[in-house]
Design a protein around this motif. Structure first.
Motif, PDB file in Angstrom:
ATOM      1  N   ASN A  84      34.895  14.763 -62.826  1.00  0.00           N
ATOM      2  CA  ASN A  84      34.520  14.133 -64.087  1.00  0.00           C
ATOM      3  C   ASN A  84      35.298  14.710 -65.263  1.00  0.00           C
ATOM      4  O   ASN A  84      34.961  14.482 -66.413  1.00  0.00           O
ATOM      5  CB  ASN A  84      33.024  14.268 -64.314  1.00  0.00           C
ATOM      6  N   HIS A 112      36.084  11.936 -73.044  1.00  0.00           N
ATOM      7  CA  HIS A 112      35.794  10.839 -72.129  1.00  0.00           C
ATOM      8  C   HIS A 112      35.993  11.329 -70.702  1.00  0.00           C
ATOM      9  O   HIS A 112      37.034  11.866 -70.377  1.00  0.00           O
ATOM     10  CB  HIS A 112      36.711   9.647 -72.403  1.00  0.00           C
ATOM     11  N   ALA A 113      34.971  11.081 -69.902  1.00  0.00           N
ATOM     12  CA  ALA A 113      35.024  11.597 -68.548  1.00  0.00           C
ATOM     13  C   ALA A 113      36.044  10.853 -67.710  1.00  0.00           C
ATOM     14  O   ALA A 113      36.150   9.633 -67.780  1.00  0.00           O
ATOM     15  CB  ALA A 113      33.654  11.456 -67.906  1.00  0.00           C
ATOM     16  N   ARG A 114      36.856  11.570 -66.985  1.00  0.00           N
ATOM     17  CA  ARG A 114      37.732  11.018 -65.943  1.00  0.00           C
ATOM     18  C   ARG A 114      38.237  12.197 -65.141  1.00  0.00           C
ATOM     19  O   ARG A 114      38.051  13.354 -65.543  1.00  0.00           O
ATOM     20  CB  ARG A 114      38.916  10.222 -66.499  1.00  0.00           C
TER      21      ARG A 114
END
Lengths: 758, 287
Positions: A84, A112-114
């Protein structure tokens, strides 16, 4: 399990420790197999070594990448990048370091999660941790976190519009504000800090490699390429960087960043990691870098993976070894020859530039004979020793004595001792009639770490030396010496037990280095014996293609013959061409012309199985895709296809390749016959009717060479070597119309005229 | 700024609500068994009206013709804007808003119809293949344009001109639903496949705590554009929404579907967006 690929990380400070990252982190230590601590969790790695599991950490789920803190303290601090995008600091094993305790558990959360793809610690400012993330439409993909940063969660959270869920609100450990944000709108797949300046960060982005400068974050240097995975900088050469894409490795020079300087041949399986060989062996020059790469087999079992890694590391050490013996040693020989000869030339004795020992001792004159005492004793030896200026020069070439007037071998002995070559040092001391020094060296060798205690026994045997002809010592030594495994120990006793002037036991011991044998011969053979011996040895070297023989032949015609035979045997064109760059213009033999022109062809091939590990450093790359045009055969080099693949072997019956095996675009055309490269020459226009009487063997050789492809390095035009040679026989300008390049005149060897053509 | 013309030739199709059962097999194949198809671009959007499927020609072959399948005749090409590091990072606005002035408005002026697809990672601007020359000539000044062919980027240049037409203003609808935008690590797809299949084909409730990649709990509200199905030829629809959003620096996702267009705006900005759009609706009437 997040489905990440298993990875292995070596400890930055302990060569015997590594971490396996799979679904959890496991710290292992490598030790000898079967030691007392053989317990559960021990994995056998090879016959001698096994890995012991020291600690395991499964605190961090969804692990995607791991990086090991580069500084000594705290030792086992790891940064883990999660699926995440969060980066968590964690540690393996117990740590009593307060700094470490403070850091462990700290989390760095992107806006921002990625997915977090890669992590890199700054090697100098180790507070900086760079994280490479997947793409987000509105966010940056390279975040640089300061692990020491103190945060004020309330304000930062509000400002960043981040609503962390209640679980995450353990805000004392969560950092949300990165120090730097780089690479908007792009994905970052690999990162490494550049060693030439710790403010520079190299990132493999989605379609390009980019260098970010932290001092001016709006600027970046970038180059479009597919090879963006696994960027890594050479620890020994800070401008050299490697990256890869699928099975292809690209080597970059940061000073000339537009194109990869080298693309390594395609591997049959996709690579997962590349790295630079970290340790160089002693006496190794820094420029002789090495890259290793390995392929993980699609195997979930981490145990198997370790095996693969370790065995490939071995292969890489082996590869390293081959490099050490082939190229640098010969080059240093060449240098030595050239320098020393020039020194001699200044002395105005005679022109011996580039000539080898063979020529030097041929002209020997004014030899004096001395009978010295064994040093440290008054006993007269009956061993005659010969001196002359030429012999002295030869000794210098062999490396026994240093430059200048000093004829003492002490410096040489000391350097041998430093390199732990005890037996060789003792032999050299003995040949200089210093038996006491020889014994002292052997003792030192026995005492040294990992020393051979048998050396003491040899020293004892040596101390019993007597020059009485019929003693028991002499009788036993001359027979028992053959059982000694070390050739230098063997020749020591051979020397002591042989009659003066009859030293065959020393001179023909083939496992002793050529220069040591030659040096010995120069000291103890008389003017009649010496040239005979040197001639015989030269012939032997030439036949065997042994590059050590360069010492004898120098860069003369003999030297060229030797080089040819070496290339025939090994296919190692690089070494030969490098040596041949120094061939003086005076050598006008046809063979030299061939050698010089042929070797500077940037072809490479290795058709001997023993040399398959040697990296191909120079090759012909396709203009369109940049891959080696021989890469398709390189993966199976032992099938001996090498040159024939693209027709340069000259056999018209072989299948011809006229397009790049990588991208199928056509190879360049010969400027004269307009056939694509790879097409054999149908008829040699150069050899007209008048030349037909040339004997057949030469004709054959010529035909092979005619098929080689050559081009001008200035105007880039070229074609079949045969066509080019015949063209430039009558013309000075490039055969391509409107090109006024005087190609042949730029080539120094082009001005040479074959000696037998006149 | 770089504009990449991606190497996909896309079809825009729609599957009716009750016809979905006929396409379960190809859809599952396209979504979950990516190595079984050569489809490189796939998007599925469920709206109350229908399912919109955007996919490349390879994927399109998987869909059998049926009365439930509507296909837009044109071939669409996806464009993608890449800020090559030189872009200023001051603006917090994201997505359509960011490219509204540079891409959407000029294209609208040149009468080029666009189909927007916003994703977590990036925004795709789909244009009809026949409009490509106009697109290139319009955007050439602002962007370095590259066409991707087999993974390589090739620069594109063109000379062509077209003229402008004033767009009509469409009614908007702002439902009360809250939306969450997430992305998913492709590796984890198999592990949540059953849940996704359930959501897609059998039930309509998306289970909570499923996608671990949603850490910033931003919530979004939707603006639906169009009272009648919009069709594919009209231009300036995206522009009329994105322009005012860009003026107020409000982030947005914009997803076009077969019938209507949808813009997602941050929940906290919905009031101002509503006012703004309402104002815009009234203005042509008064003027």
């Amino acid at each position: 399990m997040s489905g990440s690929k298993p990875d292995i990380l070596w400890s930055p400070h302990h060569p015997d420790r590594y971490v396996i990252c799979d679904s959890e982190l496991g710290l292992y230590r490598i030790g000898p197999v079967g030691s007392a601590e053989a317990k559960a969790g021990t994995l056998p790695l090879s016959e001698e070594t096994a890995a012991t599991l020291l600690a395991i950490n499964s605190d961090t789920p969804y692990m995607k990448c791991v990086a090991w803190y580069p500084k000594h303290e705290p030792e086992c601090l790891l940064a883990v990048g999660q699926a995440n995008g969060r980066v968590v600091l964690t540690s393996l094993g117990q740590s009593h370091n307060s700094a470490c305790k403070e850091l462990v558990g700290k989390e760095f959360v992107p806006k921002h999660a990625r997915q977090c793809n890669t992590l890199a610690w700054n090697p100098v400012d180790s507070n900086l941790l760079a994280a490479g993330l997947d793409k987000h439409r509105a966010d940056f993909s390279v975040l640089i976190w300061d692990i020491s940063s103190k945060l004020s969660p309330e304000t930062s959270v509000a400002a960043e519009k981040i609503r962390l869920s209640s679980v995450d609100l353990d805000s004392s450990t969560v950092v949300t504000k990165p120090l730097y944000e780089l690479g908007q709108n792009d994905a970052c797949l690999s990162l490494c800090w550049l060693l030439r300046d710790p403010k520079l960060l190299l990132a493999g982005m989605h379609r390009n490699l980019a260098i970010f400068d932290l001092r001016n974050t709006s600027q970046k240097t970038f180059v479009n390429t597919k090879a963006i995975q696994g960027v890594t900088v050479d620890p020994h050469f800070h401008d050299r960087v490697a990256s890869f894409f699928e099975g292809q490795v690209a080597i970059w020079d940061l000073r000339k960043f537009e194109k990869p300087v080298l693309t390594l041949t395609e591997q049959p399986k996709p690579l997962t990691k590349v790295g630079w060989c970290g340790k160089l062996t002693k006496g190794h020059s820094n420029n002789d870098a090495l890259i290793y790469y390995f392929v993980f087999w699609p195997c979930k079992c981490s145990f198997k993976m370790i095996n693969v890694v370790v065995s490939l590391l071995c292969a890489c050490i082996m590869l390293h070894g081959l490099h050490t013996v082939t190229i640098p040693m010969q080059v240093s020989h060449m240098k030595q020859c050239a320098e020393d000869m020039e020194l001699k030339l200044q002395g105005n004795v005679q022109s011996v530039v580039y000539s080898g020992i063979k020529n030097i001792v041929k002209t020997t004159s004014g030899t004096t004979e001395t009978r010295r005492c064994w040093s440290g004793s008054d006993r007269q030896t009956d061993v005659p020793r010969y001196h002359s200026e030429e012999r002295c020069l030869a000794l210098r070439l062999c490396g026994w004595i240093s430059r200048g007037t000093d004829t003492d071998v002490e410096n040489f002995l000391r350097s041998l001792e430093q390199e732990h070559e005890w037996e060789r040092a003792a032999a050299v001391a003995l040949f200089n009639l210093d038996i006491r020094r020889a014994i002292q060296i052997l003792n030192k060798g026995a005492m040294a770490e990992k020393g051979d205690l048998n050396l003491n026994v040899v020293a004892m045997a040596l101390s019993g030396y007597t020059d009485e002809k019929s003693s028991l010592w002499r009788e036993m030594c001359s027979s028992l010496r053959l059982q000694l495994k070390n050739p230098y120990l063997c020749i020591m006793f051979a020397f002591l037990t042989s009659e003066p002037g009859a030293y065959d036991g020393v001179l023909y011991e083939s496992s002793v280095a050529v220069r040591d044998r030659v040096a010995f011969a120069c000291m103890f053979l008389n003017d009649a014996q010496l040239p005979r011996y040197i001639d015989r040895l030269t012939l032997e070297m030439k036949e065997a293609g042994n590059l050590e023989g360069i010492l004898l032949t120098g860069l003369t015609k003999d030297g060229v013959d030797l080089m040819e035979s070496y290339v025939d045997r090994t296919g190692d064109v690089q070494t030969a061409s490098f040596c041949m760059l120094k061939v003086p213009r005076q050598i006008t033999q046809k063979s030299a012309l061939h050698a010089a022109v042929g070797f500077t062809f940037m072809f490479t091939g290795s058709y001997q199985p023993t040399f398959v590990f040697v990296l191909w450093q120079v090759f012909v790359s396709c203009n369109f895709c940049g891959k080696s045009i021989s890469y398709s055969c390189s993966t199976i080099p032992h099938q001996g296809r090498g040159f024939s693949q693209y027709g340069v072997s000259g056999s018209p019956t072989k299948s011809k390749v006229t397009s790049c095996p990588g991208c199928r675009k056509p190879l360049p055309r010969c400027a004269l016959c307009l056939m694509n490269m790879g097409t054999p020459v149908s008829n040699c226009q150069g050899t007209g009717k008048s030349d037909e009487k040339v004997d057949l063997t030469r004709e054959n050789k010529l035909a092979q060479f005619n098929n080689w492809f050559t081009w001008c390095h200035n105007c880039r035009h070229g074609g079949h070597a045969g066509h080019m040679l015949s063209w430039f026989r009558d013309h000075t300008e490039c055969p391509v119309s409107a090109c006024t390049c005087k190609c042949m005149q730029l080539d120094t060897t082009g001005n040479l005229v074959p000696s037998d053509s006149s | 700024m770089d504009l990449h013309i991606l190497d996909h030739r896309l079809r825009v199709t729609s599957i009716s609500k009750n016809g979905l059962v006929n396409f379960t097999h190809p859809l599952i194949k396209l979504i979950f068994l990516r190595n079984r198809t050569r489809c490189k671009f796939f998007s599925l959007t469920e709206t109350p009206e229908n399912y919109t499927v955007v996919l490349d020609e390879e994927g399109f072959k998987e869909l059998r013709p049926s009365e439930h399948l509507q296909v837009e005749s044109a071939i669409w090409l996806p464009l993608n804007v890449v800020s090559n590091g030189s872009a200023s990072s001051s603006s917090q606005a994201v997505g359509v808003t960011k490219i509204a002035k540079s891409v959407i408005a000029p294209l609208a002026q040149q009468h080029v119809s666009v189909f927007m697809l916003s994703t977590y990672q990036t925004d795709f601007i789909l244009v009809k293949e026949k409009d490509l020359s106009v697109v290139v000539s319009t955007l050439e000044e602002e962007f370095n344009i590259y066409k991707e062919e087999g993974g390589e980027s090739v620069p594109v240049h063109c000379q062509d001109v077209s003229n402008a037409i004033q767009p009509t203003v469409h009614p908007v609808l702002i439902p009360k639903n809250q939306f969450c935008v997430m992305s998913l690590d492709p590796d984890t797809l198999p592990s949540i496949a059953t849940t996704l299949i359930d959501v897609l084909f059998y039930s309509s409730r998306f289970p909570a705590d499923l996608l671990f990649t949603s850490s910033s709990g931003e919530l979004w509200r939707m603006v639906r554009i169009g009272g009648q199905p919009l069709g594919f030829d009209e231009c300036g629809i995206v522009a009329q929404i994105s322009q005012p959003l860009a003026d107020s620096d409000i982030s947005a996702y914009y997803i076009s579907t077969f019938s209507f267009d949808h813009a997602l705006v941050p929940e906290e900005d919905i009031v101002s967006v509503t006012d703004m759009l309402q104002h815009q609706r009234n203005e042509p009437a008064t003027s």
